[in-house]
Design a protein around this motif. Sequence first.
Motif, mmCIF file in Angstrom:
data_model
loop_
_atom_site.group_PDB
_atom_site.id
_atom_site.type_symbol
_atom_site.label_atom_id
_atom_site.label_comp_id
_atom_site.label_asym_id
_atom_site.label_seq_id
_atom_site.Cartn_x
_atom_site.Cartn_y
_atom_site.Cartn_z
ATOM 1 N N LYS A 1 3.514 21.768 47.448
ATOM 2 C CA LYS A 1 3.710 20.792 46.180
ATOM 3 C C LYS A 1 2.031 20.172 46.074
ATOM 4 O O LYS A 1 1.653 20.167 45.207
ATOM 5 N N GLU B 1 3.876 22.180 38.219
ATOM 6 C CA GLU B 1 4.897 21.263 38.881
ATOM 7 C C GLU B 1 5.848 22.405 39.158
ATOM 8 O O GLU B 1 5.811 23.725 38.658
ATOM 9 N N ALA B 2 6.933 22.312 40.305
ATOM 10 C CA ALA B 2 7.877 23.091 40.338
ATOM 11 C C ALA B 2 9.090 22.380 41.099
ATOM 12 O O ALA B 2 8.900 21.187 41.299
ATOM 13 N N ASP B 3 10.271 23.105 40.563
ATOM 14 C CA ASP B 3 11.551 22.475 41.137
ATOM 15 C C ASP B 3 11.405 22.483 42.839
ATOM 16 O O ASP B 3 10.951 23.185 43.302
ATOM 17 N N GLU B 4 11.869 21.212 42.941
ATOM 18 C CA GLU B 4 11.971 20.914 44.813
ATOM 19 C C GLU B 4 12.571 22.261 45.449
ATOM 20 O O GLU B 4 12.374 22.561 46.325
ATOM 21 N N GLN B 5 13.808 22.625 44.812
ATOM 22 C CA GLN B 5 14.574 23.694 45.216
ATOM 23 C C GLN B 5 13.740 25.005 45.460
ATOM 24 O O GLN B 5 13.966 25.761 46.158
ATOM 25 N N ALA B 6 12.982 25.270 44.373
ATOM 26 C CA ALA B 6 12.084 26.512 44.332
ATOM 27 C C ALA B 6 11.135 26.445 45.469
ATOM 28 O O ALA B 6 10.860 27.389 46.246
ATOM 29 N N PHE C 1 5.746 24.323 34.524
ATOM 30 C CA PHE C 1 6.812 24.245 35.229
ATOM 31 C C PHE C 1 7.525 25.487 35.887
ATOM 32 O O PHE C 1 7.939 26.081 35.288
ATOM 33 N N PRO D 1 10.646 26.838 37.887
ATOM 34 C CA PRO D 1 12.100 26.559 37.963
ATOM 35 C C PRO D 1 12.605 27.317 39.156
ATOM 36 O O PRO D 1 12.153 28.443 39.405
ATOM 37 N N ALA D 2 13.658 26.832 39.684
ATOM 38 C CA ALA D 2 14.352 27.472 40.770
ATOM 39 C C ALA D 2 14.917 28.891 40.700
ATOM 40 O O ALA D 2 14.840 29.721 41.473
ATOM 41 N N ASP D 3 15.484 28.959 39.421
ATOM 42 C CA ASP D 3 16.130 30.201 39.104
ATOM 43 C C ASP D 3 15.025 31.524 39.065
ATOM 44 O O ASP D 3 15.475 32.630 39.584
ATOM 45 N N SER E 1 21.140 28.103 46.510
ATOM 46 C CA SER E 1 21.485 27.499 45.508
ATOM 47 C C SER E 1 22.624 26.396 45.572
ATOM 48 O O SER E 1 23.509 26.663 46.506
#
Length: 434
Positions: free
Chosen positions: A194, A203-208, A239, A241-243, A315
């Motif tokens: 992070k 930025e990135a999804d926390e889950q990613a 950004f 994303p997690a997917d 997920s």
Amino acid sequence: MTQNSYLVLARKYRPQNFDELVGQEVLVTTLCNAIKNNKLHHAYILTGIRGVGKTTTARIIAKTINCLNRDSGNEIKACGTCDNCVAISASKHQDVIEIDAASRTGVDDIREIIDSIAYAPVMAKYKIYIIDEVHMLSNSAFNALLKTLEEPPAHVKFIFATTEIRKVPITILSRCQRFDLRRLDESEIALHLKNILKKESLEADEQALELIAKMSEGSVRDSLSMLDQALSSNNHQQFLPADVVEKMLGLNDKAKVIELFESMLIGNFTASLDKFAQFYSYSSDVAQLIADLMEIVAKTTSVKLVKDYKLDGYSKFQQEKISAIANEISLSSLSRIWQMLLKGNSEVNFSNSPKMAFEMLLVRICHMIALPDLKEVLLDLNQSQNSSSNVVEKIAPIAKIANPVPAEKISDTKEISDEVVNEILRNFEGAKIV
């Protein structure tokens, strides 16, 4: 910036001083105190898994003790700008010699070191030899190094790095100060990623980030390499994303493993066989599939036993699936499935036909699931106070498998006593039907 000047994150954000070294507080404290008090040992050996900073730490030590502008006060930090710091960071300093023991394993290579240590350093205060993957040296090379390592000149320091500390002779270890660089926690790696993204204005999804941290298995370098790949997969957009990370890491396959596990739990051999055939059509690594199933079993067991257990690396949909399975399946069934998978793993590894071995494993698991729960059957019969003949008749299929108690012992009573129930359960092991 030209097309060929891109620097990967693992190199761009390589720690340059002790403050930037992530997750190695004990090592940093010890070395800083030694440098501050001028109590440096003549030989250090750094060990740990790949990507936790062994070679980086060796370079930081070399820079810190040879820095021309380092403050002699409480702060132990290389300036990073003097000639020595710049040259060492670029691996171009003539007094800091980095040797790859994987490619220079012989005694002649060690003789070159022994011949050169007699000469004083040219630019720096200390002449430092950094030997990476030191466990790759031959026995003759180790023996040739012993005397020099025990009593080197005052201007010489040795720093060894290895991932296989057990392959280093004890005679070498006894002459060095040893530091075990620990595997980083997933939360530490996620936070580090992070911070790096923040420096890159991304930025990135926390889950990613959690998924990358889990798959890196404690290696900072691995996590940065995966982050680089994820950013490329996302076309370096603002950004992440997690997917995108799930798809890159193949975690969509994990959803299919859960589906296979679900079909096994309902005893549907046909559906289980079809799902396995889909796996085998694009991957023949049956052992990896068993490892994935064992991970699902272990996670399901943890969810069942531990309140608010956190399923990192899965997920939201997959977490819900595992939680639903944990609510339905019994702990004894999970334990027996684990035993079967454990035994099936060795069968697959030693089988001439891993595919056939796994299919037979599916047969056994689906058959086991179809069997009634022994404890429930016995207690139900006990509470119903059935006649001894009916009791023997109803539990005969299970008793034959478990073979714990002679039928005569059961027929001596009008009902199954607690003693008989406990003896049957004590002797009944899921592994016996494997």
